[in-house]
Design a protein around this motif. Sequence first.
Motif, PDB file in Angstrom:
ATOM      1  N   VAL A 166       0.847  -1.185   0.000  1.00  0.00           N
ATOM      2  CA  VAL A 166       0.000   0.000   0.000  1.00  0.00           C
ATOM      3  C   VAL A 166       0.892   1.247   0.000  1.00  0.00           C
ATOM      4  CG1 VAL A 166      -0.216  -0.156   2.509  1.00  0.00           C
ATOM      5  CG2 VAL A 166      -1.856   1.214   1.235  1.00  0.00           C
ATOM      6  N   ILE A 224       2.287   4.765   0.899  1.00  0.00           N
ATOM      7  CA  ILE A 224       2.235   5.626   2.087  1.00  0.00           C
ATOM      8  C   ILE A 224       2.768   7.022   1.824  1.00  0.00           C
ATOM      9  CG2 ILE A 224       2.288   3.819   3.846  1.00  0.00           C
ATOM     10  CD1 ILE A 224       5.326   4.311   4.028  1.00  0.00           C
ATOM     11  N   GLY A 225       3.315   7.279   0.639  1.00  0.00           N
ATOM     12  CA  GLY A 225       3.785   8.634   0.385  1.00  0.00           C
ATOM     13  C   GLY A 225       4.943   8.609  -0.581  1.00  0.00           C
ATOM     14  N   VAL A 240       4.937   5.677  10.427  1.00  0.00           N
ATOM     15  CA  VAL A 240       3.609   5.222  10.021  1.00  0.00           C
ATOM     16  C   VAL A 240       2.953   4.704  11.294  1.00  0.00           C
ATOM     17  CG1 VAL A 240       2.334   3.503   8.723  1.00  0.00           C
ATOM     18  CG2 VAL A 240       4.286   4.645   7.685  1.00  0.00           C
ATOM     19  N   ILE A 265       6.577   5.346  -2.056  1.00  0.00           N
ATOM     20  CA  ILE A 265       6.958   4.299  -1.110  1.00  0.00           C
ATOM     21  C   ILE A 265       5.744   3.420  -0.841  1.00  0.00           C
ATOM     22  CG2 ILE A 265       7.794   3.815   1.211  1.00  0.00           C
ATOM     23  CD1 ILE A 265       9.090   6.562   1.166  1.00  0.00           C
ATOM     24  N   ILE A 312       4.347  -0.017   1.332  1.00  0.00           N
ATOM     25  CA  ILE A 312       4.672  -0.819   2.512  1.00  0.00           C
ATOM     26  C   ILE A 312       3.698  -1.990   2.596  1.00  0.00           C
ATOM     27  CG2 ILE A 312       3.216   0.430   4.161  1.00  0.00           C
ATOM     28  CD1 ILE A 312       5.639   0.318   6.104  1.00  0.00           C
ATOM     29  N   LEU A 365      -0.021  -4.381   7.471  1.00  0.00           N
ATOM     30  CA  LEU A 365       0.021  -3.473   8.620  1.00  0.00           C
ATOM     31  C   LEU A 365      -1.348  -2.838   8.856  1.00  0.00           C
ATOM     32  CD1 LEU A 365       3.473  -1.825   7.962  1.00  0.00           C
ATOM     33  CD2 LEU A 365       2.850  -3.288   9.880  1.00  0.00           C
TER      34      LEU A 365
END
Lengths: 812, 111
Positions: free
Chosen positions: B5, B7-8, B21, B98, B100, B104
């Motif tokens: 996913v 994240i930025g 995060v 990015i 990840i 999570l």
Amino acid sequence: MKKKLVIIGAGMASGRMLEHLFDAAPDLYDVTLFNEEPRGNYNRLMLSPVLSGEKTYEEIVTHDADWYEAHGVTCRFGEPVVRIDREAKLVHTNQGSAEYDALVIATGSAPFIIPVVGKELPGVVTYRDLEDTHAMIDAGVAGKDAVVIGGGLLGLEAAAGMAARGASVTVIHLMGHLMERQLDPAAGYLLKKDLESRGIKVHCEGATKAILGHERAEAVLLEDGTVYPADLVCMAVGIRPETRIAVDAKLEVERGITVDDSMRTTDPSIFALGECVEHRQQLFGLVAPLYDQAKVLAKTLQGEAAEFRPVQTATKLKVTGCDLFSAGDFADGEGREDIVFRDPGRGIYKRLVLEYNRIIGIVMYGDTADGNWFYGLLKDGTDVSEMRDTLIFGPAFQGGGAPDPMAAVAALPPEAEICGCNGICKGQIVQAVQGGAVTLDAVRAQTKASSSCGTCTGLVEQVMQFTLGDDFAASAPSGMCGCTDHSHEDVRRLIKSMGLKSIPAVMQELGWKTPGGCHSCRPALNFYLLAEWPTEYQDDRQSRFVNERNHANIQKDGTYSVVPRMWGGVTTPAELRAIADAADKYDVPMVKVTGGQRIDLLGVRKEDLPHMWADLNEAGLVSGHAYSKGLRTVKTCVGKDFCRFGTQDSTGLGIRLEKLLWGSWTPHKVKLGVSGCPRNCAEATCKDVGVVCVDSGYNISVAGAAGMEVKETEHLASTPSEDEAVQIITAFIQLYREHAKYLDRPYKWVAKVGLDWVIERVVDDLAGRQALVERFELSQSVYRKDPWAEHSTDRERAKWAPMADFTLEAAE
Amino acid sequence: MTQFVDIGSLEDIPVQGARLVRTAQGCIAVFRTADDRVFALDDRCPHKGGPLSEGIVHGDRVTCPLHNWVFDMNTGEATGADEGQVGTYATRVEKGRILIDASLIARSNAA
């Protein structure tokens, strides 16, 4: 009947493909070649020699009209294809059309234009083809200002080419070092140094904000406010695959036109080749894989099975005099080991990255002679465990010794200053040694080198060893950390005498053994550099310990404490209200009065810091630097205005000193105290600098301690004048900044150099004192400012919060 | 197969720095090295709970800001004489973004 092959794009990849095809099957296809440029194939890699004037266009043509004619190629140059009709198997141009049985798209790539104001002004060019090259040549760059945006391969070649034609060139690069995709910071530093020595200015970490100009480009403005004049601006920030025609034809396109291993697109009659394709999520910009693709496609077009398998490619920069080589993967990683070789004297850096005893990455600068040998070992996956010890020295040097730790000293010119106290340079020491002074004492006696503060002893010994060879045994130096054998003192002195102005520069020139230092040497180097070059060195925030990076003290639970400055310990009801409001607003669990006469707000969350600072700034409060290796507090008593024993305005002097000294970085923290009478209510005599006022003036003492060690200050000077007291104290702080080892408090440093040595410099030598004060002021012109204000702007605040919050997503 | 996913952007993390995060079971520190590789580790030193995201990043190591434990970001293992390990999470960098391990999020859903 021959089949019809249509090719869109006469570049290097399609040219090579045709060569293979005609070699193997000259009569298989009737070939029609479209090209947007009004010419056939030439060697684009040679554009930089054309730009610099070393070659002409004619010399770089690879396929001329005769070649196309001999092979029966119908050339339709200057006639761009605008549409593909897949149903009818036709390509259309604005002039006509052509049928195909097989179609090859080889449209290459287009330069990426960064979307800034002014990008369309005349004088802004890209650097991709002969038109661009001629535009730059025709602009007549000699004597003009040129700015190249982008410090990658192409940008640097453009810069070097224009510089060779007499332009004054500045390269602006967004990242921290040049060619970051091919080089690590150490090699990037050497490249920058080489370019600068050829008169090309390099500005790293520069983000272009706008291109300024009325009729045409006149200057480039960066986000940080820097402006570079520019008659010509060359954008070379990168390329993107030219896929428009494939997108319009509804072929599958990701970043590039998707092809399978045989170079076929999602249409079985259409193939793609070169920089416009994407193969297994990978794009291609270097020529070697493009030539491999050409070979594969030529076979596919003959109906033979062939598979494209990209291999590691090596990069070389085609700028005369800049010798670099890069291949493979040179990132750090699990189970990976580095072999690093640096020869500071000759500007050489070599790094091999090993994994499971095989070379997987190579970065070389300055001497790339062995590059292809290493590259061969990399490609072949050769087990290098047998030759590991001597591997870095290359094929010709198996069995050599370790690199010479004396290299940095050996490379110093004779006029390089070794002993700062007595102004003794390397040449004088060498002369003394050659004249018979073969012991340290003899050298000291003759030259005075290292006879004052003594911190350059290690260097003096190294110069002696360099001169005497094995006859001299220097006392074993103790390095700053595991990354180097140089001591703190040596590093400081060499930063100065070698003019080293960045962390990568220090690591390269002094032969650091690790690629990027460690948590111990990086903060020290950062301080030494900013202390030596206050106006030139850019503070490296990531080389600072958390408290200095975040401008607050980290607590054991990861929260922070915030301490606003209270000048001389004096505050106002309005300031106290602002502090109380902040404590309420941010749920501060504890509010405490500190030993330094101010108020500590403990337990603040990181993301709240910039907001709290903005609130405190509004009330006129600034950072108290309660976290820094820098000026902390100036503790005062109330002095003669209120106290019946007070002899001078101790509060006023304290405030004056604090306003002068705040914001300065020092080797360790610095605390002052000013007491208005010998009763010493401000406890000034256990501070780093203490002033005790008496009827006749000011007694200044220094080098106290009240921590793990407790030590009374020692008398430095007495003066009837408040101005002179301030001058002496400022000079003392500057001398400490210039000479002390990082993390030595003043009392430790004074114990090493001796109080007499300090007195000579800050009390007796009036001109020297004045010079110290001036150097301090120069540094303060940069550092006397509130870091809280800088970090609490709207733009900065977001950086203090988490970048993503999955607890919120779960709640949604 | 691991799901990822976004994240930025890579630029959101300073070179040789980190950003957090937040998940329901504690923060993950996402590091960026000098050569633009990205690692994700639990933001809690096994020694005294120090926030690793605030440590100095050198090579592929990070030093805890509280007591200078040094961790190998590839494995999450403490190096040198210290013994301990922090959790690591899969990351990828694609087109400057990015990504990840998406589990999570799942783990916060489960919580």
